[in-house]
Design an enzyme around this catalytic site. Structure first.
Site, PDB file in Angstrom:
ATOM      1  N   ASP A 185       0.867  -1.163   0.000  1.00 28.85           N
ATOM      2  CA  ASP A 185       0.000   0.000   0.000  1.00 28.85           C
ATOM      3  C   ASP A 185       0.916   1.228   0.000  1.00 28.85           C
ATOM      4  OD1 ASP A 185      -2.108   1.705  -0.041  1.00 28.85           O
ATOM      5  OD2 ASP A 185      -3.206   0.755   1.591  1.00 28.85           O
TER       6      ASP A 185
HETATM    7  C1  BGC Z   1      -4.957   3.197  -0.053  1.00 23.72           C
HETATM    8  C2  BGC Z   1      -5.083   2.152  -1.133  1.00 23.72           C
HETATM    9  C3  BGC Z   1      -4.866   2.760  -2.489  1.00 23.72           C
HETATM   10  C4  BGC Z   1      -3.525   3.459  -2.511  1.00 23.72           C
HETATM   11  C5  BGC Z   1      -3.184   4.098  -3.845  1.00 23.72           C
HETATM   12  C6  BGC Z   1      -3.712   4.026  -0.198  1.00 23.72           C
HETATM   13  O1  BGC Z   1      -3.729   5.096   0.654  1.00 23.72           O
HETATM   14  O2  BGC Z   1      -4.972   2.566   1.213  1.00 23.72           O
HETATM   15  O3  BGC Z   1      -6.330   1.534  -1.038  1.00 23.72           O
HETATM   16  O4  BGC Z   1      -4.940   1.781  -3.465  1.00 23.72           O
HETATM   17  O5  BGC Z   1      -3.518   4.468  -1.529  1.00 23.72           O
HETATM   18  O6  BGC Z   1      -3.912   5.255  -4.075  1.00 23.72           O
END
Ligand code: BGC
Length: 725
Positions: free
Chosen positions: A267
């Site tokens: 993530d």
């Molecule tokens: C989120 C994810 C997301 C990623 C990319 C993160 O803050 O938890 O779900 O895919 O950002 O934007």
């Protein structure tokens, strides 16, 4: 073993180029939605292109557009030394240009096939806009409604969660990964992200291995079995080990036990956050711990680019392991045909043609109305009459277009959003009979708002109150201490209720809410989630009776916020509350621990009668199957759909078992007066759970089974699972 093409590339790559493939960075070249994540390691468009040219980028995310996508790809393919294409990813969660209901809302349909279709449509639009890979579906089980990201998943139940996880993966990816409209899926956030303590975003997850295995992991397994080739690691720790550096999770379980061959992407900056967790001393340590645990790709921190080469040089990270991760990333690109056609999904003509697909509006409306849950409908106040009834539409969501899409909608075509008043007005024979008043703002009173609302209510025969949570109350980092309506809206409802007019509450919400006072006591309550592009039309379809609601709650509505975490399938207590006996029982001082509306509950405009469940045998052989049949009859005056639900309870087991667990469900459409036999089959595997020793097994003995309309209804019948002979 990968293809010759990949092996020959690997043989020619420098360590820096290998590490480059493992770097995932924000797409600053194409229009980018910067506010969905904290700023980290920001580069401008030129720097990003320079990095692509140098072979330092495997993937870019959250950009959009075919034309500029071609430019990026051209730099990768024609100007970088090895010509390896980049893969373009984005958070395309519940729609692209056309926005479908938030995933939680769509789960209320109890129709995984609907989710497959909306995911397919999303893939068609996203791939036309220059996106190969989505960071979806979110498959986190959310048992605490304070957590804001329950909106992105399928609710509190495992079986429902698995069905939707698999359906969404199939929808995004389609049948042929090499097709121009196949969108790679990424079940996230691995794992147990929904189990954060107190529902507080990014908090610790202290969980038994059994609950982890039985509740939080199955939707990931279902998504992988449906063909997902990527997984996103979660921010949280699990019993003290951050998921993004959790070797047991990312390697032993995922690769060892499940045989996963795809990539694990972190993530956003999750590797960097190992330092803040206090699990790594510094950036280099974090890189080593994350990579060695099995995290293939590093998103946005830049840690891998900075530290992996030295770690390989020092021998702390074996080159063979680096090669494994790079091989997996290249295989991902190969799987979708990028090496043969680097410009796939980057066709400006297709993007133009697909900028508005009329059939997707129809699908959005269908999905939206199939997601609306009717909780309550006293004195048949719904459906509204299309003629001869004066309707006051009151509330901050009456004309709202800013809270239609729900969280994680980055690319929606806002020009197509249909607000509630427009939907209702188009449906009424005499639109002049609709009076529209805001009454208050989303979170604050309006000058004279209540007076105007009360006056409108007095003039009307029926009041539709459009209330709820602003959409930014759900999604990432939107945990709430109380899952209630904003005070200004509650005050509006109380004032309008004093007029004595029949009240229909239409909610906008990204979680289960605790409803109080005039809202709870309204004659009718409709759960409207965030329904997307066709919100107004879909709600009007339901409110005016053009569609008989067929959705059911995928999350329990509690009586009070303080009951959280709250879920129907909780383990049995030694002191359950019994009718008339509440002293020294599992209850709250102020209220019982019953739901206000149970998981699985939802009304239609007709009524259904269930005959007694018939078992073909009460003795289920160890390797056998049991058939359970009920006769369902539409006993009302209009056509309708019923979600028939099968629950099971294990009477005595070596671990305390849930009071009930959903094992199967099906939606059945019946004309008035029509009856149908509905049959389910059960076998031992559906009765299994993780034992104290960590092994998954079923135990012989007696079970209860219900075939019924919600987790709180029906009569149980018993059957016995026989020991193996
Ligand atoms: C989120 C994810 C997301 C990623 C990319 C993160 O803050 O938890 O779900 O895919 O950002 O934007």
């Amino acid at each position: 073993m990968a293809s010759d093409r990949i092996e020959s590339l690997l043989a020619r790559m420098t360590v820096e180029e290998k590490v480059g493939q493992l770097g995932v960075f924000a797409d600053m070249v194409r229009p980018f939605a910067p506010d969905v994540n904290p700023e980290a390691n920001v580069r401008n468009a030129e720097q990003v292109l320079e990095q692509v040219r140098a072979g330092r980028v495997g993937s870019l995310f959250n950009g959009v557009g075919a034309e500029a996508g071609r430019r990026i790809q051209q730099v990768a393919v024609e100007e970088s030394r090895l010509g390896i294409p980049v893969i373009l990813a984005a958070d395309v969660i519940h729609g692209m240009r056309t926005v479908f209901p938030i995933p939680l809302g769509e789960a209320a349909s109890f129709e995984p096939e609907l989710a497959r279709r909306t995911a397919r449509a999303t893939a068609v639009e996203a791939t036309a806009a220059g996106i190969h890979w989505t960071y979806a579906p979110a498959v986190d089980i959310a048992r605490d409604q304070r957590w804001g990201r329950g909106a992105e998943g399928a609710g509190e139940d495992v079986v429902l969660g698995c069905a939707f996880a698999a359906a969404r993966v199939r929808g995004f990816q389609g049948d042929d990964l090499q097709a121009a409209d196949a969108l790679l899926a990424t079940p996230k956030h691995f794992a147990a992200y929904g189990a954060v303590a107190g529902g507080m975003e990014y908090a610790q997850v202290d969980i038994s291995p059994q609950t982890l295995r039985d509740v939080h992991l199955p939707p990931f397994k279902a998504a992988l079995d449906a063909g997902a080739l990527a997984v996103m690691s979660a921010f949280n720790d699990i019993n003290g080990v951050p998921a993004s550096a959790n070797r047991w999770l990312l390697t032993d379980l995922l690769r060892g036990q499940w045989g996963f061959q795809g990539v694990v992407v972190s993530d956003y900056t999750a590797d960097m956050e190992l330092v803040a967790h206090g699990y790594a001393a510094d950036a280099r340590d974090a890189t080593a711990k994350a990579f060695l645990a099995g995290l293939d790709l590093s998103m946005q921190s830049g840690f891998y680019a900075e530290h992996l080469p030295a770690l390989v040089e020092s021998g702390q990270v074996p080159m063979a392991l680096l090669d494994d991760s790079v091989r997996r990333m290249l295989q991902l690109k190969e799987a979708i045909g990028l090496f043969d056609d680097p410009y796939r999904s980057l066709d400006p003509a297709r993007e133009r043609d697909h900028s508005h697909i009329a059939a997707h509006d129809a699908l959005a409306r269908e999905a939206a109305r199939r997601s609306v849950v009717l909780l309550k409908n006293e004195e048949a106040v719904l459906p509204l009459r299309k003629a001869g009834q004066k309707i006051a539409l009151i509330g901050p969501f009456a004309q709202d277009c800013d809270n239609i899409e729900g969280c994680w909608t980055l690319f929606g075509d806002q020009s197509r959003y249909v607000p509630l008043d427009v939907g209702l007005r188009t449906r009424l024979a005499d639109p002049a009979l609709l009076d529209v008043v805001a009454g208050c703002a989303l979170e604050a009173p309006l000058d004279g708002g209540i007076e105007q609302a009360v006056a409108a209510a007095r003039r009307a025969d029926v009041v539709v109150l459009a209330l709820g949570e602003p959409q930014r109350y759900s999604g990432e980092a939107q945990s709430r201490v109380e899952i209630t309506l904003p005070a200004a809206q509650q005050a509006l409802a109380e004032a309008v209720a004093l007029t004595g007019k029949p009240l229909v509450v239409v909610l906008r919400n990204g979680r289960a809410l605790a409803l109080h006072g005039a809202v709870r006591d309204a004659q009718a309550i409709v759960v409207g989630w965030y329904l997307g592009t066709q919100t107004g039309h879909a709600l009007a379809d339901v409110l005016c009776g053009d569609y008989s609601p067929s959705a059911r709650l995928p999350v329990s509505f509690p009586q009070h916020s303080g009951q959280q975490p709250y879920f129907y399938n909780h383990p049995r207590t030694g002191r359950p509350e019994l009718p008339g006996m509440s002293e020294f029982k599992a209850r709250w001082r102020e209220i019982s621990n019953a739901p206000l509306y149970a998981f699985g509950h939802g009304l239609t405009y007709t009524t259904f009668a269930y005959g007694p469940p018939q078992l073909d045998t009460t003795q289920l052989e160890w390797d056998g199957e049991l058939e359970i049949t009920v006769t369902l009859t539409n006993t009302g005056a209009v056509a309708g759909e019923e979600v028939v639900q099968l629950y099971v309870h294990d009477r005595v087991a070596s671990r305390v078992r849930p009071v009930r667990e959903l094992k199967a469900f099906t939606k059945v459409a019946l004309a008035p007066g029509e009856s149908r036999q509905v049959a389910f089959r059960l076998d031992r595997r559906q009765l299994a759970f993780t034992g104290a020793d960590g092994q998954c097994r079923a135990e012989p003995g007696w079970f209860d089974v219900w075939v019924c309309a919600s987790s709180a209804s029906g009569e149980a019948v018993g059957f016995e699972l026989l020991a193996p002979r």
